[in-house]
Scaffold this motif. Structure first.
Motif, PDB file in Angstrom:
ATOM      1  N   VAL A 201       6.788 -25.015  -5.557  1.00  0.00           N
ATOM      2  CA  VAL A 201       7.408 -23.979  -4.733  1.00  0.00           C
ATOM      3  C   VAL A 201       8.193 -24.619  -3.590  1.00  0.00           C
ATOM      4  CG1 VAL A 201       6.909 -22.034  -3.212  1.00  0.00           C
ATOM      5  CG2 VAL A 201       5.641 -22.301  -5.331  1.00  0.00           C
ATOM      6  N   VAL A 202       7.542 -25.634  -2.956  1.00  0.00           N
ATOM      7  CA  VAL A 202       8.193 -26.306  -1.822  1.00  0.00           C
ATOM      8  C   VAL A 202       9.468 -27.025  -2.289  1.00  0.00           C
ATOM      9  CG1 VAL A 202       7.892 -28.113  -0.103  1.00  0.00           C
ATOM     10  CG2 VAL A 202       6.051 -26.531  -0.533  1.00  0.00           C
ATOM     11  N   GLU A 205      12.247 -24.791  -2.552  1.00  0.00           N
ATOM     12  CA  GLU A 205      12.797 -24.509  -1.218  1.00  0.00           C
ATOM     13  C   GLU A 205      13.779 -25.609  -0.808  1.00  0.00           C
ATOM     14  OE1 GLU A 205      11.943 -22.106   1.373  1.00  0.00           O
ATOM     15  OE2 GLU A 205      11.262 -20.956  -0.370  1.00  0.00           O
ATOM     16  N   TYR A 206      13.383 -26.858  -1.091  1.00  0.00           N
ATOM     17  CA  TYR A 206      14.267 -27.992  -0.753  1.00  0.00           C
ATOM     18  C   TYR A 206      15.585 -27.863  -1.508  1.00  0.00           C
ATOM     19  CZ  TYR A 206      10.096 -30.266   1.158  1.00  0.00           C
ATOM     20  OH  TYR A 206       8.979 -30.563   1.875  1.00  0.00           O
ATOM     21  N   ARG A 208      17.000 -25.279  -2.308  1.00  0.00           N
ATOM     22  CA  ARG A 208      17.842 -24.249  -1.682  1.00  0.00           C
ATOM     23  C   ARG A 208      18.349 -24.706  -0.316  1.00  0.00           C
ATOM     24  NH1 ARG A 208      13.482 -20.710  -2.823  1.00  0.00           N
ATOM     25  NH2 ARG A 208      13.656 -20.151  -4.991  1.00  0.00           N
ATOM     26  N   ASN A 210      16.355 -25.632   2.279  1.00  0.00           N
ATOM     27  CA  ASN A 210      15.434 -25.391   3.392  1.00  0.00           C
ATOM     28  C   ASN A 210      14.418 -26.527   3.447  1.00  0.00           C
ATOM     29  OD1 ASN A 210      13.601 -24.475   5.205  1.00  0.00           O
ATOM     30  ND2 ASN A 210      12.807 -22.819   3.915  1.00  0.00           N
ATOM     31  N   ARG A 213       9.874 -26.573   5.273  1.00  0.00           N
ATOM     32  CA  ARG A 213       8.506 -26.467   4.709  1.00  0.00           C
ATOM     33  C   ARG A 213       7.947 -27.826   4.363  1.00  0.00           C
ATOM     34  NH1 ARG A 213       6.740 -21.905   0.510  1.00  0.00           N
ATOM     35  NH2 ARG A 213       4.746 -22.954   0.640  1.00  0.00           N
TER      36      ARG A 213
END
Ligand SMILES: Nc1ncnc2c1ncn2[C@@H]1O[C@H](COP(=O)(O)OP(=O)(O)OP(=O)(O)O)[C@@H](O)[C@H]1O
Ligand SMILES: [Mg+2]
Length: 472
Positions: A201-202, A205-206, A208, A210, A213
């Motif tokens: 999940v993290v 995020e990376y 994307r 972001n 996190r």
């Protein structure tokens, strides 16, 4: 629809299947061994009973006791196992039969004959779906008294029920073990797969963009290390991303200022705002601006090629003292403008020679001297020292500029790094020293920097000394 199997499902099913397979193999082997052991137990029981029958017969014959009565106790004494006992005479005729069941077992005549010829028979026979263990053995009297009974048959029931109850126990043990192991393996699989799922999940995020996190790192095993690597990757990506943003901002700014002035001057010339007689001065200004642009683009291309590993060096022996003098001469106009004094010092009478890529060193020394000149105060002194020390040449460039704070020193080689972003924004992009460092590294040489805030900066390069060559 294709069901995507998660790492948890894979781990869990693999664990469960392998533990069930291990249990099945283990219990099958154990069951087979147990059966053999049980058969051994049955055999030794039968042997003991055979001996007892022989002793009983002996007692009956020698002491003249009531043979029938003594023998009749045989079948049902000592143990409570369910069995039939038969005694046959020398012609294979049945003499005595002790049975606790209504329908005594039919014994094959062939077994009796085999025992009469001296060969005992130990066999399982099937009786109404039950296995009965049969021992047919010859009786030999070892006293003077000859027995009339020649063959003893003992049929032992109960083998199947013992085997069945053992099987039942194994199955129960298997069931309990499987349930307990499944619960345990469920927890283990969850524990192992949970961090991987979080990391997934993290990582998304990376992807994307972001990078805020972070993965919670628990333990120092491979999964823990993966978490640390991911966190490290995120901070590297974040700093790269910042750098990229800064780079775009810097480059756009650095390109926009000269382009805006050139555009303004051209416009002013076209609409006649700049009178004919001043046009030459403005053309010179425009030339300076275009040169700034060319330098910027060249530096950008250079760093891109160096970082892509596309640049190789061609070292040669050459006169570095002369190279420095030529560079100084080029900077003459700027030195006069800033009222700077520049000094070249050497500890040798003759010029010094080094083995290096001359064109690339033009870039290195040019960048360092440019920085020294640029950061020097008005009327400052820039000192360039070319020293022969043993078999090495040391070139140092010292200025009396503002210096670089200690905590920033390790960053000055980074691309686009500028100590005081606001102050030096107008000039330079922060690529110069990064190119310098790359070229020095390609030479396998060393560059050091010493600086004190308010007291100037000294960059020193150490290169292997080359012998003076005739053709320079
Ligand atoms: N001699 C010096 N004195 C003080 N600060 C310096 C000196 N040389 C470099 N620096 C600091 O290091 C930073 C990076 O230098 P670098 O030469 O890489 O970039 P720049 O001079 O700003 O731009 P350019 O890409 O045109 O060279 C400078 O912006 C400046 O803050
Ligand atoms: Mg520079």
């Amino acid at each position: 629809m294709r069901i995507r199997s998660s790492i948890f499902t894979k781990l869990f099913s693999t664990y469960v299947l392998s533990s069930i397979a291990a249990f099945l193999i283990f219990s099958t082997v154990l069951y087979v061994l147990f059966q053999q052991d049980l058969k051994g137990d049955f055999l030794s029981t039968l042997h003991a009973q055979h001996e007892q029958v022989e002793r009983t017969l002996q007692l009956a014959y020698e002491e003249g006791q009531n043979k029938e009565a003594i023998i009749s106790t045989l079948g049902f004494n000592n143990d409570n196992s369910h069995k039939n006992i038969y005694l046959y005479g020398e012609n294979g005729e049945l003499l005595h039969l002790f049975s606790d069941s209504e329908e005594p077992l039919h014994i094959e005549q062939e077994f009796i004959e085999q025992a009469l010829s001296g060969n005992p028979v130990n066999e399982f026979v099937n009786e109404k779906g039950h296995r009965i263990f049969l021992m047919v053995s010859p009786i030999e009297s070892n006293t003077l008294v000859e027995f009339q009974e020649k063959v003893l048959v003992i049929a032992l029931h109960g083998y199947d029920s013992v085997a069945k109850s053992i099987k039942g126990m194994f199955m129960l043990a298997g069931l309990i073990t499987t349930i307990v192991a499944t619960c345990f393996l469920f927890l283990v699989s969850k524990k192992l797969s949970a961090p991987l799922q979080t990391m997934n999940v993290v990582a998304m995020e990376y992807a994307r963009g972001n990078f805020d996190r972070k993965v919670k790192v628990a333990g120092d095993d491979e999964i823990g290390q993966l978490g640390e690597t991911l966190n490290h990757m995120a901070s590297e990506l974040a700093s790269l991303d910042n750098m990229r943003k800064e780079f775009v901002a810097n480059v756009s700014h650095d390109m926009r200022s000269p382009l805006t002035s050139i555009n303004g001057f051209v416009g002013a010339m076209l609409d006649g705002t700049i009178p004919q007689q001043d046009q030459k001065r403005y053309l010179h200004l425009m030339k300076d601006e275009t040169e700034r642009l060319i330098k910027l683009v060249n530096d950008l291309l250079d760093i891109a090629r160096i970082e892509a590993g596309q640049v190789s060096i061609q070292p040669q022996n050459y006169n570095i003292s002369e190279q420095i003098r030529k560079l100084m001469a080029k900077l003459e106009p700027q030195l006069t403008k800033q009222k700077l004094e520049i000094e070249i010092q050497s500890n040798q009478d003759d010029d010094l020679y080094v083995f290096a890529d001359k064109d690339r060193f033009d870039q290195v020394l040019g960048n360092l001297i440019e920085n020294a000149v640029h950061f020097s105060p008005q009327k400052g002194i820039v000192t360039v020292r070319v020293l022969g020390i043993g078999r090495e040449v040391s070139i140092s460039i010292e200025d009396q500029g503002p210096g670089i704070p200690r905590e920033e020193l390790s960053h000055i080689w980074d691309r686009f790094f500028k100590v005081d972003k606001a102050r030096s924004q107008k000039v330079g992009t922060g690529i110069g020293l990064s190119i310098v460092k790359h070229i020095i590294d390609l030479h396998g040489a060393r560059i050091d920097v010493e600086s004190e805030v308010g007291n100037g900066t000294t960059f020193s390069i150490t290169l292997p000394m080359a012998s003076k060559i005739a053709k320079e």
